[in-house]
Design an enzyme around this catalytic site. Structure first.
Site, PDB file in Angstrom:
ATOM      1  N   HIS A 461       0.837  -1.209   0.000  1.00 37.95           N
ATOM      2  CA  HIS A 461       0.000   0.000   0.000  1.00 37.95           C
ATOM      3  C   HIS A 461       0.871   1.259   0.000  1.00 37.95           C
ATOM      4  CE1 HIS A 461      -3.660   2.349   1.246  1.00 37.95           C
ATOM      5  NE2 HIS A 461      -2.713   3.140   1.725  1.00 37.95           N
ATOM      6  N   GLU A 462       1.781   1.332   0.962  1.00 35.66           N
ATOM      7  CA  GLU A 462       2.623   2.531   1.078  1.00 35.66           C
ATOM      8  C   GLU A 462       3.536   2.666  -0.134  1.00 35.66           C
ATOM      9  OE1 GLU A 462       1.710   4.651   3.074  1.00 35.66           O
ATOM     10  OE2 GLU A 462       0.499   3.392   4.396  1.00 35.66           O
ATOM     11  N   HIS A 465       1.703   4.490  -2.838  1.00 31.69           N
ATOM     12  CA  HIS A 465       1.788   5.947  -2.666  1.00 31.69           C
ATOM     13  C   HIS A 465       3.151   6.451  -3.146  1.00 31.69           C
ATOM     14  CE1 HIS A 465      -1.928   6.717  -0.564  1.00 31.69           C
ATOM     15  NE2 HIS A 465      -1.639   5.967   0.486  1.00 31.69           N
ATOM     16  N   HIS A 468       3.357   6.874  -6.800  1.00 37.22           N
ATOM     17  CA  HIS A 468       2.606   8.068  -7.216  1.00 37.22           C
ATOM     18  C   HIS A 468       3.505   9.310  -7.110  1.00 37.22           C
ATOM     19  CE1 HIS A 468      -1.690  10.059  -6.813  1.00 37.22           C
ATOM     20  NE2 HIS A 468      -1.159  10.255  -7.992  1.00 37.22           N
TER      21      HIS A 468
HETATM   22 ZN   LIG Z   1      -2.918   5.199   2.011  1.00 39.85          ZN
END
Ligand SMILES: [Zn+2]
Length: 670
Positions: A461-462, A465, A468
């Site tokens: 998940h991290e 990010h 991105h």
């Molecule tokens: Zn998040």
């Protein structure tokens, strides 16, 4: 001597020189950086030349570089490696920074120049990104109230001040109610509780100064109590106390506060020219209006409710077999659901853990990024703020793209949770800067360090990010990387979690720490099946809260929020044995501040998108389909907030997201 925070950083990729920075450097560096930023703002506001995009918007974008450097370092260490000195600095800096930025948004001379550029926007021959940055800057000022004058401006100031006070009171009342209640557990009251719950209850007892174990209203204690306690009478007492937080009468009661907050929000939105608060709040989101949010939530509500009702019937049967008569109640659900879970998916964490080695999961996250986006990761030897931190030079085709830092282990100096932040964001104005991105987690140390399945998801998940931020390719920093709408920001992160579940990824990287063998298929199947268990319940308790939040803000503020809440739940046909995940008197997301007000839906909105976006890969021929990966980078991962979120998603997928993939993923598809 120059302050090391403000000097030119003559380090590899201009990473902050952590080995030369001491805590004493922060205050003088912040003083200087704020003064420099103020001087820049004054120069922009007081410029005698006619306002242009470059001398107003471009100049605002270029201003505050020193502040970025100081805060990038400070917030990194304050969050991930704090100490009393850094805590004191944080208390000192927060109000100073809040005052600094609210002064800028209230600077009427500056706003006049921004508005002048805005008024001539059609004749300026701007690039699409420039037009977007201008719109966002102008809108930010207007939404903060910069266009108001006289009595209206004064009233706006009053409302903001009152809302800040009410938000704090709401939070404090909730904490007081949570702190004040506990239930003593005698030995005979422990029936059914596993060791870890008894241990936590004893520790809680010590904290409360009680003789033995106690149950408190902390989620980490009351939820397992409701799951495991065979004492239905005690479950009822505990559940009722939990549900009554913020609604116990007396001076900690939050019901009148909620009503006043809703009224003031409506007034604030109307002063700014919006029909109601939801219209104001959703203007900046991908969803853009209440009708789209409601439509999405209702598409999920019906199948979730149907699943929950079917589950309720099974659980009620189990209860009757236990010899308990009457209807299934809210304090019964978790208990019978846990029993059913054990029957259906007996998943042993201890059996699972050796397959999720931290280093192999890091490798897996890098390997997927390499296959999807052509990135390479070379270890980088630079001084960082803690010996546990590791850094990598991220390249593509030999070209430097970003620095990635991983700080994975829990320690006392780190706040809880996991997060991604950019110590430096990607931008090309006023000069090219490559991102320095950090992932911070709280995994247990070990040799080798082993993760739970949830931990491994968090890591992916991290890292989503981080991608991105790292793949960002825009000109202006204010729209770089994760500077996107709140209901869009979790798309890259939640989407990346899907690659952890790809069988060939698990096959290659989820290998046993001792035998080196890949995870057996049966175990893998169990993990994936357990992940969608009891989704009817979870979806219903969440969506009910999201709909109440939305209806509160879409239209006139209700005089009696509790009555309105009851009406909404009644119209929905809320299953009687499920409570709202957050009822109004303790709905901190919505009433402690503005962050998630008429925005609680955004968790589900993002999940709809990530499921739909991953389905694009599956439809195209697999998790590593090159064409879809390229479209994902081009339209979502590289574009930050430089274009409207709905437009970006449509460019990627050819249409807006549909709920089918989410319902399938949650096991709710018909
Ligand atoms: Zn998040």
């Amino acid at each position: 001597m120059t302050n090391p925070l403000l000097a030119e950083w003559d380090t590899p990729f201009q990473i902050a020189p952590f080995d030369t920075i001491s805590d004493d450097d922060f205050t003088p560096a912040l003083d200087q950086a704020l003064a420099a930023h103020n001087a820049e703002i004054d120069a922009i506001a007081g410029n005698a030349d006619a306002p242009t995009f470059d001398n107003v918007i471009g100049a605002l974008e270029a201003a505050g570089r020193d502040l970025d450097k100081v805060l990038g370092v400070f917030f990194t260490v304050a969050g991930a490696d704090s100490n009393p000195a850094r805590e004191a600095l944080q208390r000192e800096f927060s109000p100073r920074l809040a005052a600094h930025f609210s002064e800028i948004s209230a600077n009427t001379a500056l706003f006049a120049r921004v508005a002048a550029v805005w008024d001539q926007r059609d004749s300026l021959d701007l690039t699409d990104e420039q037009a977007r940055v201008l719109m966002l800057t102008h809108r930010g000022f207007v939404r903060a109230g910069a266009a108001l004058t006289g009595a209206e401006a004064a009233r706006m100031k009053e409302i903001k001040g009152r809302l800040a006070v009410l938000g704090t009171e709401f939070t404090q009342n909730l904490l007081a109610d949570e702190r004040d209640w506990h239930m003593d557990l005698a030995e005979t009251d422990m029936a059914g509780l596993p060791d870890f719950v008894i241990r936590t209850a004893r520790e809680a007892g010590k904290e409360k100064g009680a003789d033995g174990a106690v149950i408190t209203l902390s989620r980490s204690l009351i939820v397992p109590f409701l799951q495991f306690s065979t004492r239905r009478d005690l479950r009822e007492i505990a559940y009722k106390a939990w549900a009554a937080r913020g609604a116990n009468g007396g001076k900690t009661d939050n019901r009148d506060i909620a009503a006043e907050i809703l009224k003031l929000r409506e007034e604030r939105a109307k002063l700014l020219g919006y029909e109601n608060f939801a219209a104001y709040k959703l203007e900046t989101e991908m969803a853009s209006d209440a009708a789209s949010v409601r439509a999405l939530l209702m598409q999920v509500w019906e199948p979730a409710k149907a699943q929950a009702e079917a589950d309720a019937w099974v659980l009620a049967q189990m209860m009757q077999q236990d010899g308990v008569n009457g209807a299934l109640q809210a304090w019964d659900w978790r208990f019978y659901s846990e029993r059913r879970r054990q029957q259906l998916h007996d998943l042993d964490e201890a059996e699972l853990k050796p397959y999720f080695q931290l280093d192999r999961m890091i490798e897996a996250s890098f390997d997927c990024a390499s296959r999807l986006f052509g990135l390479s990761f070379e270890p980088l030897d630079v001084p960082l703020y803690h010996p546990d931190c590791r850094a990598w030079n991220v390249t593509r085709g030999g070209e430097h793209i970003a620095v990635f830092i991983g700080d994975y282990f829990a320690r006392g100096s780190k706040r809880s949770g996991a997060w991604c932040s950019a110590m430096r964001s990607q931008a090309k104005h006023p000069q090219v800067q490559t991102p320095v991105v950090i992932n911070v987690c709280n995994f247990a140390k070990g040799d080798p360090a082993l993760l739970s399945y949830d931990d491994a998801r968090t890591l992916f998940h991290e890292f989503g990010h981080a991608l991105h931020q790292m793949l960002s390719d825009v000109t202006y920093e204010s729209v770089s990387g994760t500077s996107v709408a709140r209901d869009f920001v979790e798309l890259p992160s939640q989407l990346y979690e899907h690659w952890l579940d790809v069988p060939e990824v698990l096959g290659a990287f989820a290998t046993h720490s001792e035998t080196g063998q890949p995870m057996p298929q049966v175990l893998l199947d169990k993990v994936l099946a357990a992940a969608t268990y009891d989704m009817g319940f979870q979806t219903v308790e969440y969506v009910a809260s999201a709909l109440v939040d939305l209806e509160f803000h879409d239209g006139a503020a209700p005089a009696d929020p509790m009555a309105r809440q009851a009406e909404i739940l009644d119209e929905l046909g809320m299953p009687p044995a499920i409570g709202m995940r957050h009822a109004t008197p303790h709905f901190a997301h919505v009433f402690s501040g503005d962050g998630y007000s008429s925005g609680y839906y955004s968790y589900m909105w993002s999940e709809v998108m990530d499921a739909d976006a991953f389905a694009a890969f599956e439809e195209a021929g697999g998790a590593f389909d090159e064409t879809v990966a390229k479209a994902l980078e081009e339209n979502i991962l590289s574009t930050g907030g430089s274009r409207d979120a709905a437009e970006l998603y449509t460019a990627f997928r050819g249409r807006l997201p549909g709920v089918e993939a989410l319902l399938k993923g949650r096991g709710l598809a018909a």
